[in-house]
Write an enzyme that holds these catalytic residues in place. Sequence first.
Site, short mmCIF file in Angstrom:
data_model
loop_
_atom_site.label_atom_id
_atom_site.label_comp_id
_atom_site.label_asym_id
_atom_site.label_seq_id
_atom_site.Cartn_x
_atom_site.Cartn_y
_atom_site.Cartn_z
N PRO A 228 25.91 20.10 65.96
CA PRO A 228 24.87 20.97 66.15
C PRO A 228 23.67 20.81 65.34
O PRO A 228 23.58 21.39 64.04
CB PRO A 228 25.62 22.36 65.77
CG PRO A 228 26.82 21.82 64.93
CD PRO A 228 27.30 20.53 65.27
N CYS A 229 23.02 20.05 65.40
CA CYS A 229 21.83 19.42 64.38
C CYS A 229 20.83 20.51 64.55
O CYS A 229 20.09 20.61 63.51
CB CYS A 229 21.09 18.14 64.81
SG CYS A 229 20.78 17.87 66.26
#
Length: 187
Positions: free
Chosen positions: A136-137
């Site tokens: 989940p950048c």
Amino acid sequence: MSTTWITVGTPLPSGPMRIAVTPAGVVTSDYLPGDTGASVPACTDPAKIDAVTGRITEYLAGRRRAPDLPIDWSRAGGAHRVVLRTLLTEVPYGRTITYGELAALSGVFEGITEPGLAARTVGQMMAANPVPLLVPCHRVVAADGIGGFGGGRVGIEVKRWLLTLEGVLEPTLDWNGPDWAEAAGRG
DNA sequence: CAGCCGTAGGTGA
DNA sequence: TCACCTACGGCTG
């Protein structure tokens, strides 16, 4: 390593995603399904297609807190992999972390004293994240704002969409995702 | 408050 | 292997 592509329709501003899978798991995901070379064939395994399509669809519909798909980490090594794994395991759904905080948390930049350098390097690593969405950048933000995102101008809209999905940002009038009030527990 | 600049990892050729 | 390009942040004017 045999690699095949799966295209998944999404409600994201960027449209469908392109997911590359190997026997080990998802090796690449891309918000912008460009014509990435004809040498990689489409996946024809119904089980894989179902798993990838189903879990991403459920996540983007707010019915699942993470895609929970196996990740093939072969595209990220060394410090890059450490930072991505730190993000994956330490930053939960609905939370954000700054580039600098993630740098410190990962422990990879111990010797770096230059202000901002570790944070910028983390930004580089996020930009080079081979499996966005799965790692989940989008939860990594700048110290003074939302920060950046790949994929050109639509990229930042994707980041905003995902943060809205997770209840971090308030929905805009054109929000096309799941009911935010319900997802945020304000029923 | 709006620029400017340092510095190192990834990517494509 | 090399050159170029950044998804930052602290400091300065």
